[in-house]
Write a protein that holds these residues in place. Structure first.
Motif, PDB file in Angstrom:
ATOM      1  N   GLY A 202       0.795  -1.228   0.000  1.00  0.00           N
ATOM      2  CA  GLY A 202       0.000   0.000   0.000  1.00  0.00           C
ATOM      3  C   GLY A 202       0.818   1.265   0.000  1.00  0.00           C
ATOM      4  N   ALA A 203       2.054   1.200  -0.435  1.00  0.00           N
ATOM      5  CA  ALA A 203       2.892   2.397  -0.436  1.00  0.00           C
ATOM      6  C   ALA A 203       3.288   2.785  -1.855  1.00  0.00           C
ATOM      7  CB  ALA A 203       4.115   2.174   0.437  1.00  0.00           C
ATOM      8  N   GLN A 204       2.284   2.867  -2.746  1.00  0.00           N
ATOM      9  CA  GLN A 204       2.557   3.210  -4.143  1.00  0.00           C
ATOM     10  C   GLN A 204       3.061   4.641  -4.288  1.00  0.00           C
ATOM     11  OE1 GLN A 204      -0.317   2.175  -3.039  1.00  0.00           O
ATOM     12  NE2 GLN A 204      -1.072   0.432  -4.200  1.00  0.00           N
ATOM     13  N   THR A 205       3.752   4.884  -5.373  1.00  0.00           N
ATOM     14  CA  THR A 205       4.182   6.245  -5.652  1.00  0.00           C
ATOM     15  C   THR A 205       3.615   6.672  -6.999  1.00  0.00           C
ATOM     16  OG1 THR A 205       6.175   5.302  -6.563  1.00  0.00           O
ATOM     17  CG2 THR A 205       6.314   6.191  -4.337  1.00  0.00           C
ATOM     18  N   THR A 206       3.828   7.898  -7.353  1.00  0.00           N
ATOM     19  CA  THR A 206       3.277   8.399  -8.603  1.00  0.00           C
ATOM     20  C   THR A 206       4.311   9.251  -9.317  1.00  0.00           C
ATOM     21  OG1 THR A 206       1.680   9.912  -9.562  1.00  0.00           O
ATOM     22  CG2 THR A 206       2.258  10.306  -7.294  1.00  0.00           C
ATOM     23  N   SER A 207       4.146   9.362 -10.651  1.00  0.00           N
ATOM     24  CA  SER A 207       5.077  10.187 -11.415  1.00  0.00           C
ATOM     25  C   SER A 207       4.564  11.614 -11.543  1.00  0.00           C
ATOM     26  CB  SER A 207       5.244   9.590 -12.816  1.00  0.00           C
ATOM     27  OG  SER A 207       4.025   9.766 -13.520  1.00  0.00           O
ATOM     28  N   LEU A 208       3.398  11.906 -10.955  1.00  0.00           N
ATOM     29  CA  LEU A 208       2.827  13.243 -11.110  1.00  0.00           C
ATOM     30  C   LEU A 208       3.792  14.309 -10.601  1.00  0.00           C
ATOM     31  CD1 LEU A 208      -0.878  12.767 -10.018  1.00  0.00           C
ATOM     32  CD2 LEU A 208      -0.037  13.422 -12.259  1.00  0.00           C
ATOM     33  N   SER A 209       4.003  15.308 -11.453  1.00  0.00           N
ATOM     34  CA  SER A 209       4.981  16.328 -11.090  1.00  0.00           C
ATOM     35  C   SER A 209       4.557  17.105  -9.852  1.00  0.00           C
ATOM     36  CB  SER A 209       5.152  17.289 -12.264  1.00  0.00           C
ATOM     37  OG  SER A 209       3.882  17.766 -12.656  1.00  0.00           O
ATOM     38  N   SER A 210       3.236  17.232  -9.677  1.00  0.00           N
ATOM     39  CA  SER A 210       2.771  18.066  -8.571  1.00  0.00           C
ATOM     40  C   SER A 210       2.643  17.291  -7.263  1.00  0.00           C
ATOM     41  CB  SER A 210       1.428  18.654  -8.939  1.00  0.00           C
ATOM     42  OG  SER A 210       0.597  17.619  -9.423  1.00  0.00           O
ATOM     43  N   ALA A 211       3.072  16.027  -7.253  1.00  0.00           N
ATOM     44  CA  ALA A 211       2.892  15.224  -6.058  1.00  0.00           C
ATOM     45  C   ALA A 211       4.032  15.369  -5.059  1.00  0.00           C
ATOM     46  CB  ALA A 211       2.701  13.761  -6.427  1.00  0.00           C
ATOM     47  N   SER A 212       4.680  16.496  -5.070  1.00  0.00           N
ATOM     48  CA  SER A 212       5.687  16.694  -4.045  1.00  0.00           C
ATOM     49  C   SER A 212       5.418  18.039  -3.382  1.00  0.00           C
ATOM     50  CB  SER A 212       7.083  16.682  -4.656  1.00  0.00           C
ATOM     51  OG  SER A 212       7.212  17.794  -5.506  1.00  0.00           O
ATOM     52  N   ARG A 286       2.347  14.531  -1.567  1.00  0.00           N
ATOM     53  CA  ARG A 286       2.805  15.730  -0.865  1.00  0.00           C
ATOM     54  C   ARG A 286       3.223  15.431   0.564  1.00  0.00           C
ATOM     55  NH1 ARG A 286      -1.171  20.732  -2.019  1.00  0.00           N
ATOM     56  NH2 ARG A 286      -0.583  21.126  -4.162  1.00  0.00           N
ATOM     57  N   PHE A 287       2.466  14.556   1.224  1.00  0.00           N
ATOM     58  CA  PHE A 287       2.830  14.213   2.600  1.00  0.00           C
ATOM     59  C   PHE A 287       4.055  13.310   2.623  1.00  0.00           C
ATOM     60  CE2 PHE A 287      -1.398  15.797   3.004  1.00  0.00           C
ATOM     61  CZ  PHE A 287      -1.352  16.505   4.199  1.00  0.00           C
ATOM     62  N   ARG A 288       4.113  12.368   1.654  1.00  0.00           N
ATOM     63  CA  ARG A 288       5.269  11.471   1.614  1.00  0.00           C
ATOM     64  C   ARG A 288       6.540  12.249   1.320  1.00  0.00           C
ATOM     65  NH1 ARG A 288       2.664   6.352   0.032  1.00  0.00           N
ATOM     66  NH2 ARG A 288       2.365   5.424   2.089  1.00  0.00           N
ATOM     67  N   SER A 289       6.435  13.278   0.457  1.00  0.00           N
ATOM     68  CA  SER A 289       7.653  13.979   0.092  1.00  0.00           C
ATOM     69  C   SER A 289       8.202  14.743   1.298  1.00  0.00           C
ATOM     70  CB  SER A 289       7.425  14.909  -1.096  1.00  0.00           C
ATOM     71  OG  SER A 289       6.797  16.096  -0.681  1.00  0.00           O
ATOM     72  N   ARG A 290       7.355  15.060   2.269  1.00  0.00           N
ATOM     73  CA  ARG A 290       7.852  15.759   3.466  1.00  0.00           C
ATOM     74  C   ARG A 290       8.214  14.793   4.595  1.00  0.00           C
ATOM     75  NH1 ARG A 290       6.987  21.323   4.826  1.00  0.00           N
ATOM     76  NH2 ARG A 290       6.861  21.699   2.614  1.00  0.00           N
ATOM     77  N   GLY A 292       8.212  11.146   4.286  1.00  0.00           N
ATOM     78  CA  GLY A 292       8.742   9.851   3.863  1.00  0.00           C
ATOM     79  C   GLY A 292       7.991   8.670   4.450  1.00  0.00           C
ATOM     80  N   ASP A 293       8.734   7.726   4.993  1.00  0.00           N
ATOM     81  CA  ASP A 293       8.146   6.491   5.494  1.00  0.00           C
ATOM     82  C   ASP A 293       7.447   6.659   6.836  1.00  0.00           C
ATOM     83  OD1 ASP A 293       9.013   5.228   3.276  1.00  0.00           O
ATOM     84  OD2 ASP A 293      10.883   4.480   4.184  1.00  0.00           O
ATOM     85  N   ASP A 294       7.466   7.878   7.356  1.00  0.00           N
ATOM     86  CA  ASP A 294       6.744   8.113   8.595  1.00  0.00           C
ATOM     87  C   ASP A 294       5.237   8.233   8.331  1.00  0.00           C
ATOM     88  OD1 ASP A 294       6.811   8.348  11.355  1.00  0.00           O
ATOM     89  OD2 ASP A 294       7.031  10.539  11.337  1.00  0.00           O
ATOM     90  N   VAL A 295       4.856   8.154   7.033  1.00  0.00           N
ATOM     91  CA  VAL A 295       3.455   8.313   6.650  1.00  0.00           C
ATOM     92  C   VAL A 295       2.790   6.954   6.419  1.00  0.00           C
ATOM     93  CG1 VAL A 295       1.881   9.231   4.887  1.00  0.00           C
ATOM     94  CG2 VAL A 295       3.935  10.512   5.522  1.00  0.00           C
ATOM     95  N   ALA A 296       1.638   6.762   7.014  1.00  0.00           N
ATOM     96  CA  ALA A 296       0.800   5.607   6.678  1.00  0.00           C
ATOM     97  C   ALA A 296      -0.459   6.147   6.007  1.00  0.00           C
ATOM     98  CB  ALA A 296       0.439   4.834   7.932  1.00  0.00           C
ATOM     99  N   VAL A 297      -0.951   5.417   4.999  1.00  0.00           N
ATOM    100  CA  VAL A 297      -2.113   5.886   4.251  1.00  0.00           C
ATOM    101  C   VAL A 297      -3.250   4.887   4.411  1.00  0.00           C
ATOM    102  CG1 VAL A 297      -2.984   6.473   1.965  1.00  0.00           C
ATOM    103  CG2 VAL A 297      -0.630   7.006   2.571  1.00  0.00           C
ATOM    104  N   LEU A 298      -4.434   5.381   4.703  1.00  0.00           N
ATOM    105  CA  LEU A 298      -5.572   4.483   4.889  1.00  0.00           C
ATOM    106  C   LEU A 298      -6.774   4.971   4.101  1.00  0.00           C
ATOM    107  CD1 LEU A 298      -5.401   3.954   8.752  1.00  0.00           C
ATOM    108  CD2 LEU A 298      -5.106   2.180   7.028  1.00  0.00           C
TER     109      LEU A 298
END
Ligand code: ADP
Ligand code: ZN
Ligand code: ZN
Length: 767
Positions: A202-212, A286-290, A292-298
């Motif tokens: 459940g830790a997918q990433t994206t290539s979207l430029s605005s996702a950081s 956006r949250f992952r870029s700040r 990182g792995d401290d983020v869980a997504v539900l």
């Protein structure tokens, strides 16, 4: 001896208290608050949840007669604070306590008991979404001295593959079938190592430029002020609420990110709620870029296994920032320092099945219990939250509003232009595109930019509208739009139940009640039709991307469409409401709303508020980059305050008229409102049940100031899968204990086979 208070989960009965069981010595270390256990309850086996553990025998009970816990089925999923929250929810929302506790269990881990036939053995039925291990293969230090014999080609192949780093067994087998026997031979000789590693799904990433979320060089004045207020609320540790009332693109997310950093610096965690629909890879990124792995997504689009892994990361203390939909509120985060509810006005924060809780209000309660801060963010705050901020306090906490009226870096808000479609129609344009929208689309194509077109799709088919004047008949008693019933050729009010016969459309003698026009029609077009018309109108080098329920069914399809839009050189994104939220594409210079008013006609007192919110949100998608944005709103009702306010960029204009209407009709935020729905196959049983409940509530509240019972009446969705539906609206003063009153009335209802009664306190869906 220790004792456990256990809430028994028997679906057919609302057993609200906890029952006492003794904990056998052997189970003492596992049977803790939050554990799922198996107990015996009135001669059957039942699953239960431990909500307290104590050394003292329950009072007034002979200790030798207390039954003992049979087994522990699952490790703790919640703590005492969550128990307290569940109790509050159960009272507040008139919902059984077990169903509230169930929200707090590990995803995909629920256990039920069932038996085959009348007297078969009780069996446990478990969902299986536990942890998954991967086998990883790597070279051991001994591999340096190992040289495969010349004919052992597969060994050489394996060693070469592994020399680049560890590889998952599953992958090895996929590249070279039969590799597993080579791996086991070499692992026996100590050349390769096989280890089990917990896989986190459940830790997918994206290539979207605005996702950081690159950290801006400096904060705007508005952001600094909001952040200072949040810091103060965290310090106060009293569940204080800060409403960040900031226009679209004003940088609310940056405020959340910084506030979370402050909470983390104090060693505490944070929960961020985002509406399910905007919980896209872009937001998560956006949250992952700040963090990182401290983020869980539900959220619900993850598989059960993915949700379990994310949830478990929180429980293990590996992730301290939980980003998710409603249910993230119940994540097992131990020390919560901050809760954020983004887009707090969103109706989807209200759960539409029992327990029917409102996530914003539960968050406020949870913030009080944790002594942490609650940040609500929106460009269009709910009238409820605005009213609480005006009052300054609600339910024991301080509510403060911080305004952010500007976009950072001097980006300007888009200009909004309202196009009156009745004038277009009279001028001979029957197309879904008005002349101005057509011209602007052509401009976008010429300048190789991007456009977003939104089609308001909710509830259009049920209304008759005059295409000449835009008139939709309303109930004189309820000021809600009347719905058109084709079968009976009548107009019906679904608040009070009154109805008026009309002549059948398309009978040529049918006339608009207001202007006499013959062009009465069921109004509405689909996204497909807009897509087709666009394709005909625009040249081939413009990409047209359609985003609606149909094109976003598959997993990841939503994200794939956005990535296509992001990557295109010149494109038009056509979609339903789902495109209004959260998208941040700087190249979008035009936003068009095809039909602004369909949501205005919904028979719901929040119809105008929802329309206003939606238009503001979608307008906010334009002009987020350097080039200015333009918004074109097509409507048959240009004079409606919700539309006029969007055109003038003046929310005050809308609020003033809306609040006056609400106050007069005694709707929230001036009252609390519950919707009681009765459903069943027998119409007469449904009706009599609704009548009885109405009189029970009337008797219980008779003469008490501020209480009002409206109905019963047929629901807008009068029949769903062959079940008739009637409802009752109950209005109560703001401080009323609405949930307890309704559950006590409901418990006194005479039994009627086959009729279900659902209590929806602080209802959002009145259909
Ligand atoms: P909102 O959530 O209020 O709609 P966002 O948080 O999406 O707004 O911010 C809009 C854009 O502005 C984003 O691209 C963000 O990176 C940028 N931004 C936010 N704060 C600042 C700032 N202080 N300086 C410059 N750019 C900023
Ligand atoms: Zn009415
Ligand atoms: Zn008319």
């Amino acid at each position: 001896m220790t004792y456990a208070g256990v809430v028994v989960d028997i679906p057919t009965r609302a057993l609200d208290g906890a029952f006492d069981y003794s904990i056998p010595e052997a189970l003492a270390s596992e049977c803790l608050v939050g554990s799922t256990v198996l107990v015996s309850f009135s001669h059957r086996m039942a699953v239960g949840y431990v909500i307290r553990v104590s050394d003292e025998a329950p009072e007034g009970v002979d200790p030798s007669r207390v039954l003992s816990v049979e087994r522990v089925l699952a490790p703790p999923a919640f703590d005492e604070t969550s128990c307290e929250l569940a109790r509050w929810m159960s009272t507040e929302y008139a919902a059984p306590l077990p169903s509230c506790l169930r929200l707090m269990l590990a995803p995909g881990q629920s256990v039920r008991v069932r038996r085959e036939g009348e007297d078969g053995p009780w069996q446990l039925v478990c969902e299986k979404a536990g942890p998954v291990d991967d086998r990883w293969v790597s070279l051991s230090p001994a591999a340096a001295d190992f040289h495969p014999r010349a004919n052992a080609r597969r060994q050489a192949e394996l060693i070469e593959t592994l020399s680049a780093g560890p590889v998952r067994m599953a992958e090895l087998s996929a590249i070279a079938p039969g590799m597993s026997s080579v791996v086991s031979a070499l692992s026996k000789r100590g050349v390769v190592l096989v280890e089990h590693r917990r896989r986190v799904r459940g830790a997918q990433t994206t290539s979207l430029s605005s996702a950081s979320a690159p950290r801006p060089a400096s904060l705007t004045e508005g952001q600094r002020a909001a952040l200072a207020e949040v810091d103060r609320a965290m310090e106060a540790a009293a569940g204080d609420v800060v409403l960040v009332d900031g226009v679209t693109g004003s940088g609310k997310t940056e405020v959340y990110l910084d506030a979370i950093e402050h909470a983390r610096a104090a060693g505490r965690g944070a929960i961020v709620l985002v509406p399910e629909i905007s919980l896209t890879a872009q937001t998560v990124g956006r949250f992952r870029s700040r963090f990182g792995d401290d983020v869980a997504v539900l959220h619900s689009r993850l598989s059960a296994g993915e949700r379990f892994d994310q949830w478990d990361m929180v429980r293990q203390g590996q992730a301290h920032v939980v980003v998710g939909a409603r249910s993230a509120l119940f994540a097992p985060l131990s020390d919560v320092g901050l809760i954020v509810v983004d887009e707090e006005h969103e109706g989807s924060y209200k759960q539409d099945k029992a327990p029917r809780y409102h996530a914003r209000d539960v968050a406020a309660r949870l913030a009080r219990l944790h002594g942490c801060a609650l940040v609500l963010g929106s460009a269009t705050p709910s009238l409820e939250s605005l009213a609480r901020c005006d009052a300054g306090t609600w339910s024991g906490a301080t509510w403060t509003r911080c305004e952010m009226r500007e976009r950072p870096g001097g980006a300007t808000l888009p200009t909004v232009r309202v196009v009156d479609m009745t004038a277009q129609f009279k001028g001979g344009n029957g197309s879904v595109f008005s002349a101005p929208l057509r011209a602007s689309l052509e401009r976008v194509v010429r300048d190789r930019e991007k456009a977003v077109l939104m089609l308001n799709r909710r509830g259009f088919a049920n209304f008759l509208m005059c295409r000449d004047c835009g008139c939709v008949p309303e109930c004189p008693h309820c000021s809600t739009a009347l719905t058109y019933h084709e079968r009976t050729h009548s107009l019906v009010c679904h608040s009070c139940g009154l109805s008026w016969p009309i002549k059948a459309y398309p009978d040529p003698s049918t006339r608009c009640p207001s202007c006499g026009s013959r062009y009465l029609a069921q109004y509405g077009v689909g996204t497909q039709r807009v897509e087709d018309e666009l394709a005909m109108m625009l040249s081939d080098d413009v990409e047209v991307i359609r985003m609606d329920a149909d094109t976003t069914k598959g997993k990841g399809s939503h994200q794939a469409l956005l990535e296509r839009f992001d990557a295109a050189d010149c494109a038009v994104l056509v979609g339903t409401q789902m495109i209004a939220k959260g998208l941040d594409f700087p190249e979008v210079t035009l936003v068009g709303v095809i039909n602004a008013d369909t949501t205005l006609k919904l028979p719901d007192f929040r119809a105008a508020e929802r329309t206003y919110d939606l238009l503001e949100q979608v307008a906010g998608r334009a002009g987020r980059g350097e080039r200015p944005g333009e918004v074109i709103v097509q409507t048959y009702w240009a004079t409606h305050p919700a539309i006029a306010a969007v055109a003038d960029g003046d929310r005050g204009e809308f609020l003033a008229s809306e609040l006056a209407d609400r106050e007069e009709a005694c709707y929230p935020p001036f009252s609390r409102l519950a919707n009681v729905v009765f459903q069943g196959r027998s119409l007469s049983a449904v009706k009599s049940c609704a009548e009885e409940m109405a009189s029970l509530v009337r008797d219980a509240t008779d003469g008490t100031d501020g209480w009002k019972v409206v109905g019963p009446a047929e629901c807008v969705k009068a029949r769903v899968s062959d079940r008739f539906r009637h409802h009752l609206l109950v209005k109560a003063p703001l401080t009323a204990e609405l949930g307890p009153l309704l559950s006590s009335c409901a418990s006194r209802l005479g039994a009627r086979a086959g009729v279900t009664v659902s209590l929806d306190v602080d209802a959002y869906d009145l259909m």
